[in-house]
Design a protein around this motif. Structure first.
Motif, PDB file in Angstrom:
ATOM      1  N   THR A 258       0.856  -1.185   0.000  1.00 41.91           N
ATOM      2  CA  THR A 258       0.000   0.000   0.000  1.00 41.91           C
ATOM      3  C   THR A 258       0.893   1.236   0.000  1.00 41.91           C
ATOM      4  O   THR A 258       1.812   1.333   0.822  1.00 41.91           O
ATOM      5  CB  THR A 258      -0.915   0.016   1.239  1.00 41.91           C
ATOM      6  N   THR A 269      -3.234   9.668 -11.966  1.00 43.46           N
ATOM      7  CA  THR A 269      -3.693   8.301 -11.717  1.00 43.46           C
ATOM      8  C   THR A 269      -3.179   7.302 -12.745  1.00 43.46           C
ATOM      9  O   THR A 269      -2.828   6.176 -12.395  1.00 43.46           O
ATOM     10  CB  THR A 269      -5.232   8.251 -11.687  1.00 43.46           C
ATOM     11  N   ALA A 273      -1.073   4.062 -11.641  1.00 44.88           N
ATOM     12  CA  ALA A 273      -1.643   2.740 -11.912  1.00 44.88           C
ATOM     13  C   ALA A 273      -0.709   1.903 -12.785  1.00 44.88           C
ATOM     14  O   ALA A 273      -0.477   0.715 -12.522  1.00 44.88           O
ATOM     15  CB  ALA A 273      -3.007   2.885 -12.584  1.00 44.88           C
ATOM     16  N   PRO A 284      -3.457  -2.808  -9.806  1.00 42.75           N
ATOM     17  CA  PRO A 284      -3.561  -2.161  -8.494  1.00 42.75           C
ATOM     18  C   PRO A 284      -4.982  -1.666  -8.228  1.00 42.75           C
ATOM     19  O   PRO A 284      -5.779  -1.511  -9.161  1.00 42.75           O
ATOM     20  CB  PRO A 284      -2.586  -0.996  -8.595  1.00 42.75           C
ATOM     21  N   ARG A 285      -5.274  -1.423  -6.954  1.00 44.94           N
ATOM     22  CA  ARG A 285      -6.572  -0.867  -6.554  1.00 44.94           C
ATOM     23  C   ARG A 285      -6.356   0.533  -5.998  1.00 44.94           C
ATOM     24  O   ARG A 285      -5.417   0.764  -5.222  1.00 44.94           O
ATOM     25  CB  ARG A 285      -7.226  -1.741  -5.468  1.00 44.94           C
ATOM     26  N   ARG A 286      -7.253   1.438  -6.369  1.00 46.98           N
ATOM     27  CA  ARG A 286      -7.189   2.782  -5.809  1.00 46.98           C
ATOM     28  C   ARG A 286      -8.066   2.821  -4.567  1.00 46.98           C
ATOM     29  O   ARG A 286      -9.280   2.601  -4.637  1.00 46.98           O
ATOM     30  CB  ARG A 286      -7.656   3.822  -6.832  1.00 46.98           C
ATOM     31  N   ARG A 291      -4.139   7.050  -2.231  1.00 53.76           N
ATOM     32  CA  ARG A 291      -3.725   5.749  -1.692  1.00 53.76           C
ATOM     33  C   ARG A 291      -4.027   4.642  -2.704  1.00 53.76           C
ATOM     34  O   ARG A 291      -5.111   4.605  -3.297  1.00 53.76           O
ATOM     35  CB  ARG A 291      -4.433   5.441  -0.365  1.00 53.76           C
ATOM     36  N   TRP A 292      -3.063   3.706  -2.846  1.00 52.62           N
ATOM     37  CA  TRP A 292      -3.168   2.606  -3.789  1.00 52.62           C
ATOM     38  C   TRP A 292      -2.658   1.325  -3.125  1.00 52.62           C
ATOM     39  O   TRP A 292      -1.832   1.372  -2.214  1.00 52.62           O
ATOM     40  CB  TRP A 292      -2.313   2.891  -5.031  1.00 52.62           C
ATOM     41  N   SER A 293      -3.137   0.187  -3.628  1.00 55.84           N
ATOM     42  CA  SER A 293      -2.614  -1.087  -3.141  1.00 55.84           C
ATOM     43  C   SER A 293      -2.478  -2.054  -4.308  1.00 55.84           C
ATOM     44  O   SER A 293      -3.206  -1.953  -5.302  1.00 55.84           O
ATOM     45  CB  SER A 293      -3.535  -1.695  -2.072  1.00 55.84           C
TER      46      SER A 293
END
Length: 341
Positions: A258, A269, A273, A284-286, A291-293
């Motif tokens: 994260t 973005t 990404a 990845p997930r926003r 914040r991203w993971s």
């Protein structure tokens, strides 16, 4: 109790050489007929199940409802005969000589198998006599276990007055009355409060430390993580994975990276990404504006590498954390519900 029972001698165990494996299941299969009177379709409970449990260890058996855990436990306890396969318990062929196996195992189920009208002491003494102990020997062993399990104050009270935790302890004490080589614990802490579970954990750990082998089924994954030497995850009657908790976490589940970016790059973005997709495993997930993971393969090292790569790409990372997978992650990944083929 009659004089005949009073004078009865306990049945002598025939010597069996100590084997390195307490449980050996090889290609075990079991099917049932569903529906009224067993006239429905054939349901496969175990499909070529293999399981080995080294002597003197605690082995946890995990799986969702309907995975085959209960069928496995009943097979090990000689309460159920498989359709085919090999079952060896404590060095004994369980299919050829189930009585010899039963002398060497103890079974504690999800519900205390005791008589509520008898006192705790009377229940344990009765179990000891059912194992063939003389009344006096059974009474001595019952008192010993009552003290070990912290039930002294309640020993002479009817069992129906016991709390849930006390009943569980009494049931486990009954499984140990004959000093078994193998103890089978089928969800022994279900419904207990955290303090009661912790106390049961301590008792179970003491048994393993004394050389007893324990086969544990549990719905609490942290329990398996804390207690088990090795873990087997089953689903649809087959083994999905086996190993230590750390091995399963490392090889089965994924760590999650994260990152938090600065305000200057939060709106870029597409760049974030694309960069994280190159770093991680999958897209990845926003999680928010900054914040991203993404799943990563190399644990903490992935976090260090990510900061370097992002910096070269012009992304200002203000925080980066890598979360190690839990046993819950392993369980969910291995037991994603799918129809058996």
């Amino acid at each position: 109790m009659t004089d005949a029972v009073e004078r009865a001698e306990p049945t002598a165990r025939e010597p069996v050489p100590l084997t390195p494996t307490a449980i050996v299941l090889e290609s075990v299969q079991k099917t049932f007929r569903s529906g009224p009177l067993g006239r429905g379709r054939v349901v496969t409970a175990l499909a070529d199940l293999d399981l080995e449990v080294p002597t003197g260890t605690l082995h946890a058996l995990l799986g969702p409802n309907g995975a085959g855990k209960t069928t496995t436990v009943r097979t090990v306890a000689t309460l159920l005969r498989p359709d085919s396969g090999r079952v060896q318990i404590c060095g004994i062929d369980a299919l050829a000589d189930p009585d010899a196996v039963r002398e060497r195992i103890g079974l504690s189920g999800q519900y205390a198998a005791v008589d509520g009208n008898l006192t705790g002491f009377e229940n344990l003494r009765m179990v000891g006599q059912l194992y063939g102990r003389r009344r006096r020997d059974a009474a001595d062993r019952a008192r010993e276990l009552i003290a070990e399990f912290g039930l002294d104050d309640a020993a002479d009270r009817p069992m129906r007055t016991y709390s849930g935790g006390m009943r569980r302890r009494l049931d486990l004490a009954g499984a140990l009355i004959n000093r078994p080589e193998l103890v089978i614990l089928d969800e022994p802490t279900t419904g207990l409060d955290p303090r009661g579970r912790q106390r049961m954990w301590e008792v179970i750990e003491d048994q393993v430390a004394s050389g007893t082998t324990v086969l544990l089924t549990t719905q609490y994954l942290e329990e398996a993580d804390a207690l088990a030497d090795r873990i087997t995850v089953i689903d649809h009657g087959t083994v999905r994975a086996e190993g230590t908790a750390n091995e399963l976490k490392t090889t089965t589940a994924r760590s999650i990276l994260t990152i938090q970016t600065s305000d200057d790059t939060a709106e870029r973005t597409d760049l974030v990404a694309t960069t994280l997709a190159d770093i991680g495993l999958g897209m990845p997930r926003r999680l928010g504006p900054d914040r991203w993971s993404v799943a990563v393969a190399d644990g903490t090292r992935s976090g260090v590498d990510a900061v370097k790569i992002c910096d070269r790409a012009g992304i200002d990372v203000v925080d980066a954390q890598v979360t190690a997978p839990s046993l819950d992650d392993v369980f969910l990944r291995l037991t994603e519900r799918r129809e058996p083929t």
